[in-house]
Design a protein around this motif. Structure first.
Motif, short mmCIF file in Angstrom:
data_model
loop_
_atom_site.label_atom_id
_atom_site.label_comp_id
_atom_site.label_asym_id
_atom_site.label_seq_id
_atom_site.Cartn_x
_atom_site.Cartn_y
_atom_site.Cartn_z
N ASP A 188 0.83 -1.20 0.00
CA ASP A 188 0.00 0.00 0.00
C ASP A 188 0.86 1.26 0.00
O ASP A 188 0.53 2.25 -0.65
CB ASP A 188 -0.94 0.01 1.20
N GLY A 239 0.77 3.88 -3.00
CA GLY A 239 0.46 5.27 -2.69
C GLY A 239 1.53 6.21 -3.20
O GLY A 239 1.24 7.26 -3.78
N ALA A 240 2.79 5.86 -2.99
CA ALA A 240 3.89 6.70 -3.47
C ALA A 240 3.84 6.82 -4.99
O ALA A 240 4.06 7.90 -5.54
CB ALA A 240 5.23 6.13 -3.01
N ARG A 269 1.23 6.66 -6.83
CA ARG A 269 0.08 7.50 -7.19
C ARG A 269 0.33 8.97 -6.87
O ARG A 269 -0.49 9.82 -7.18
CB ARG A 269 -1.17 7.02 -6.46
N GLY A 270 1.45 9.26 -6.23
CA GLY A 270 1.76 10.64 -5.88
C GLY A 270 1.22 11.08 -4.55
O GLY A 270 1.26 12.27 -4.22
N GLU A 271 0.71 10.13 -3.77
CA GLU A 271 0.19 10.47 -2.45
C GLU A 271 1.36 10.67 -1.48
O GLU A 271 2.42 10.08 -1.65
CB GLU A 271 -0.70 9.33 -1.93
N ARG A 272 1.15 11.50 -0.48
CA ARG A 272 2.15 11.65 0.58
C ARG A 272 2.10 10.41 1.45
O ARG A 272 1.05 10.05 1.98
CB ARG A 272 1.86 12.88 1.44
N CYS A 273 3.22 9.73 1.57
CA CYS A 273 3.28 8.50 2.34
C CYS A 273 4.35 8.63 3.42
O CYS A 273 5.39 9.23 3.19
CB CYS A 273 3.65 7.33 1.43
N ARG A 280 9.88 12.83 -4.47
CA ARG A 280 8.77 13.73 -4.14
C ARG A 280 8.18 13.46 -2.76
O ARG A 280 7.20 14.07 -2.36
CB ARG A 280 7.69 13.63 -5.22
N GLN A 281 8.77 12.49 -2.07
CA GLN A 281 8.31 12.14 -0.73
C GLN A 281 9.22 12.77 0.31
O GLN A 281 10.35 13.16 0.01
CB GLN A 281 8.32 10.61 -0.56
#
Length: 90
Positions: free
Chosen positions: A3, A7-8, A10-14, A44-45
């Motif tokens: 997950d 998520g990473a 998809r560009g989500e902040r993880c 980008r994280q």
């Protein structure tokens, strides 16, 4: 862990994985065939620099391996052509 990788990508902040989980992160990304994509997404994280750098190094290794594969494939096709054997690459 899957997950977090998804998520990473998809560009989500993880949240950064704990250092003890880095091997698992690499294993999951490698198994799923997304290690190069994860290396790009990691920049980008807000993850530790050492982890991002290790992912970049893994990406460089993947690039080198791909170049070696392409060279070998080109040599193989050339040898087949020299022997009159047509090659069909899929």
């Amino acid at each position: 862990m899957i997950d977090l990788v998804a998520g990473a990508l998809r560009g989500e902040r993880c949240p950064a994985p704990g250092r003890a989980d880095w091997s698992l992160l690499f294993a999951v990304a490698g198994t799923e065939g997304v290690l190069p994509l994860l290396a790009a997404a990691a920049s980008r994280q807000d993850w530790p620099g050492e982890l991002v750098e290790r992912l970049r190094m893994a990406l460089a290794g993947e690039v080198a391996l791909e170049l070696a594969r392409r060279l070998e494939l080109a040599r193989l096709v050339e040898r087949l052509a020299a022997d009159g054997v047509p090659a069909l690459l899929l």
